[in-house]
Motif scaffolding. Sequence first.
Motif, PDB file in Angstrom:
ATOM      1  N   PRO A  37      -6.621  -2.518  -9.260  1.00  0.00           N
ATOM      2  CA  PRO A  37      -5.717  -2.803 -10.383  1.00  0.00           C
ATOM      3  C   PRO A  37      -4.253  -2.666  -9.961  1.00  0.00           C
ATOM      4  O   PRO A  37      -3.928  -2.021  -8.956  1.00  0.00           O
ATOM      5  CB  PRO A  37      -6.070  -1.738 -11.413  1.00  0.00           C
ATOM      6  N   LEU A  38      -3.382  -3.282 -10.725  1.00  0.00           N
ATOM      7  CA  LEU A  38      -1.960  -3.305 -10.411  1.00  0.00           C
ATOM      8  C   LEU A  38      -1.382  -1.897 -10.295  1.00  0.00           C
ATOM      9  O   LEU A  38      -0.613  -1.607  -9.367  1.00  0.00           O
ATOM     10  CB  LEU A  38      -1.204  -4.107 -11.477  1.00  0.00           C
ATOM     11  N   LEU A  39      -1.731  -1.016 -11.208  1.00  0.00           N
ATOM     12  CA  LEU A  39      -1.205   0.347 -11.183  1.00  0.00           C
ATOM     13  C   LEU A  39      -1.616   1.071  -9.909  1.00  0.00           C
ATOM     14  O   LEU A  39      -0.812   1.771  -9.294  1.00  0.00           O
ATOM     15  CB  LEU A  39      -1.674   1.131 -12.409  1.00  0.00           C
ATOM     16  N   VAL A  40      -2.837   0.871  -9.471  1.00  0.00           N
ATOM     17  CA  VAL A  40      -3.315   1.513  -8.242  1.00  0.00           C
ATOM     18  C   VAL A  40      -2.537   0.978  -7.044  1.00  0.00           C
ATOM     19  O   VAL A  40      -2.141   1.740  -6.156  1.00  0.00           O
ATOM     20  CB  VAL A  40      -4.831   1.287  -8.051  1.00  0.00           C
ATOM     21  N   ARG A  41      -2.269  -0.317  -7.018  1.00  0.00           N
ATOM     22  CA  ARG A  41      -1.508  -0.897  -5.911  1.00  0.00           C
ATOM     23  C   ARG A  41      -0.082  -0.380  -5.893  1.00  0.00           C
ATOM     24  O   ARG A  41       0.481  -0.104  -4.825  1.00  0.00           O
ATOM     25  CB  ARG A  41      -1.515  -2.413  -5.991  1.00  0.00           C
ATOM     26  N   ILE A  42       0.542  -0.241  -7.058  1.00  0.00           N
ATOM     27  CA  ILE A  42       1.912   0.280  -7.130  1.00  0.00           C
ATOM     28  C   ILE A  42       1.955   1.732  -6.653  1.00  0.00           C
ATOM     29  O   ILE A  42       2.815   2.108  -5.855  1.00  0.00           O
ATOM     30  CB  ILE A  42       2.472   0.144  -8.553  1.00  0.00           C
ATOM     31  N   LEU A  43       1.022   2.555  -7.117  1.00  0.00           N
ATOM     32  CA  LEU A  43       0.994   3.958  -6.711  1.00  0.00           C
ATOM     33  C   LEU A  43       0.705   4.101  -5.220  1.00  0.00           C
ATOM     34  O   LEU A  43       1.299   4.946  -4.543  1.00  0.00           O
ATOM     35  CB  LEU A  43      -0.044   4.724  -7.530  1.00  0.00           C
ATOM     36  N   LEU A  44      -0.171   3.270  -4.692  1.00  0.00           N
ATOM     37  CA  LEU A  44      -0.472   3.299  -3.266  1.00  0.00           C
ATOM     38  C   LEU A  44       0.757   2.900  -2.450  1.00  0.00           C
ATOM     39  O   LEU A  44       1.076   3.525  -1.437  1.00  0.00           O
ATOM     40  CB  LEU A  44      -1.644   2.373  -2.946  1.00  0.00           C
ATOM     41  N   PHE A  45       1.480   1.887  -2.912  1.00  0.00           N
ATOM     42  CA  PHE A  45       2.700   1.465  -2.231  1.00  0.00           C
ATOM     43  C   PHE A  45       3.729   2.590  -2.219  1.00  0.00           C
ATOM     44  O   PHE A  45       4.351   2.868  -1.185  1.00  0.00           O
ATOM     45  CB  PHE A  45       3.285   0.222  -2.906  1.00  0.00           C
ATOM     46  N   LEU A  46       3.936   3.252  -3.363  1.00  0.00           N
ATOM     47  CA  LEU A  46       4.902   4.349  -3.435  1.00  0.00           C
ATOM     48  C   LEU A  46       4.502   5.506  -2.529  1.00  0.00           C
ATOM     49  O   LEU A  46       5.340   6.101  -1.847  1.00  0.00           O
ATOM     50  CB  LEU A  46       5.048   4.835  -4.875  1.00  0.00           C
ATOM     51  N   TYR A  47       3.215   5.816  -2.502  1.00  0.00           N
ATOM     52  CA  TYR A  47       2.712   6.899  -1.651  1.00  0.00           C
ATOM     53  C   TYR A  47       2.977   6.583  -0.174  1.00  0.00           C
ATOM     54  O   TYR A  47       3.504   7.410   0.564  1.00  0.00           O
ATOM     55  CB  TYR A  47       1.227   7.123  -1.898  1.00  0.00           C
ATOM     56  N   VAL A  48       2.643   5.380   0.243  1.00  0.00           N
ATOM     57  CA  VAL A  48       2.847   4.981   1.640  1.00  0.00           C
ATOM     58  C   VAL A  48       4.339   4.959   1.972  1.00  0.00           C
ATOM     59  O   VAL A  48       4.743   5.404   3.048  1.00  0.00           O
ATOM     60  CB  VAL A  48       2.185   3.613   1.918  1.00  0.00           C
ATOM     61  N   ALA A  49       5.168   4.485   1.050  1.00  0.00           N
ATOM     62  CA  ALA A  49       6.614   4.445   1.288  1.00  0.00           C
ATOM     63  C   ALA A  49       7.182   5.851   1.474  1.00  0.00           C
ATOM     64  O   ALA A  49       7.992   6.086   2.378  1.00  0.00           O
ATOM     65  CB  ALA A  49       7.320   3.731   0.140  1.00  0.00           C
ATOM     66  N   ILE A  50       6.753   6.791   0.650  1.00  0.00           N
ATOM     67  CA  ILE A  50       7.239   8.172   0.751  1.00  0.00           C
ATOM     68  C   ILE A  50       6.796   8.802   2.064  1.00  0.00           C
ATOM     69  O   ILE A  50       7.580   9.466   2.748  1.00  0.00           O
ATOM     70  CB  ILE A  50       6.781   9.000  -0.466  1.00  0.00           C
ATOM     71  N   VAL A  51       5.539   8.587   2.441  1.00  0.00           N
ATOM     72  CA  VAL A  51       5.039   9.128   3.706  1.00  0.00           C
ATOM     73  C   VAL A  51       5.824   8.550   4.885  1.00  0.00           C
ATOM     74  O   VAL A  51       6.212   9.274   5.809  1.00  0.00           O
ATOM     75  CB  VAL A  51       3.526   8.846   3.860  1.00  0.00           C
ATOM     76  N   LEU A  52       6.103   7.243   4.845  1.00  0.00           N
ATOM     77  CA  LEU A  52       6.855   6.619   5.938  1.00  0.00           C
ATOM     78  C   LEU A  52       8.294   7.122   6.007  1.00  0.00           C
ATOM     79  O   LEU A  52       8.849   7.264   7.100  1.00  0.00           O
ATOM     80  CB  LEU A  52       6.818   5.102   5.807  1.00  0.00           C
ATOM     81  N   VAL A  53       8.906   7.399   4.857  1.00  0.00           N
ATOM     82  CA  VAL A  53      10.264   7.958   4.856  1.00  0.00           C
ATOM     83  C   VAL A  53      10.267   9.325   5.531  1.00  0.00           C
ATOM     84  O   VAL A  53      11.118   9.622   6.375  1.00  0.00           O
ATOM     85  CB  VAL A  53      10.832   8.047   3.424  1.00  0.00           C
ATOM     86  N   PHE A  54       9.294  10.173   5.171  1.00  0.00           N
ATOM     87  CA  PHE A  54       9.235  11.498   5.782  1.00  0.00           C
ATOM     88  C   PHE A  54       8.931  11.417   7.276  1.00  0.00           C
ATOM     89  O   PHE A  54       9.500  12.161   8.061  1.00  0.00           O
ATOM     90  CB  PHE A  54       8.208  12.385   5.077  1.00  0.00           C
ATOM     91  N   LEU A  55       8.055  10.506   7.670  1.00  0.00           N
ATOM     92  CA  LEU A  55       7.781  10.333   9.096  1.00  0.00           C
ATOM     93  C   LEU A  55       9.027   9.849   9.840  1.00  0.00           C
ATOM     94  O   LEU A  55       9.312  10.313  10.953  1.00  0.00           O
ATOM     95  CB  LEU A  55       6.631   9.350   9.300  1.00  0.00           C
ATOM     96  N   GLY A  56       9.761   8.941   9.232  1.00  0.00           N
ATOM     97  CA  GLY A  56      11.000   8.464   9.849  1.00  0.00           C
ATOM     98  C   GLY A  56      12.031   9.571   9.991  1.00  0.00           C
ATOM     99  O   GLY A  56      12.713   9.666  11.016  1.00  0.00           O
ATOM    100  N   LEU A  57      12.139  10.407   8.963  1.00  0.00           N
ATOM    101  CA  LEU A  57      13.058  11.541   9.050  1.00  0.00           C
ATOM    102  C   LEU A  57      12.655  12.491  10.173  1.00  0.00           C
ATOM    103  O   LEU A  57      13.499  12.972  10.933  1.00  0.00           O
ATOM    104  CB  LEU A  57      13.097  12.302   7.721  1.00  0.00           C
TER     105      LEU A  57
END
Length: 62
Positions: A14-34
Amino acid sequence: MAEQQQKIVHRRFPLLVRILLFLYVAIVLVFLGLMIGFGILDNPFGVFRIETWEHIINLTGS
């Protein structure tokens, strides 16, 4: 007139699951980049200390 049949699209995620998954992956990638960026200078986990960010803010002249 011929009736047009609406094609029902069944999504695997569902759309909500895809949005939440995208946000989760984006946050993890930001922390990994930092961690990678700060790890070049010092301990990668030092990026999570308050003192590090206070020092950065003081360097910017705020």
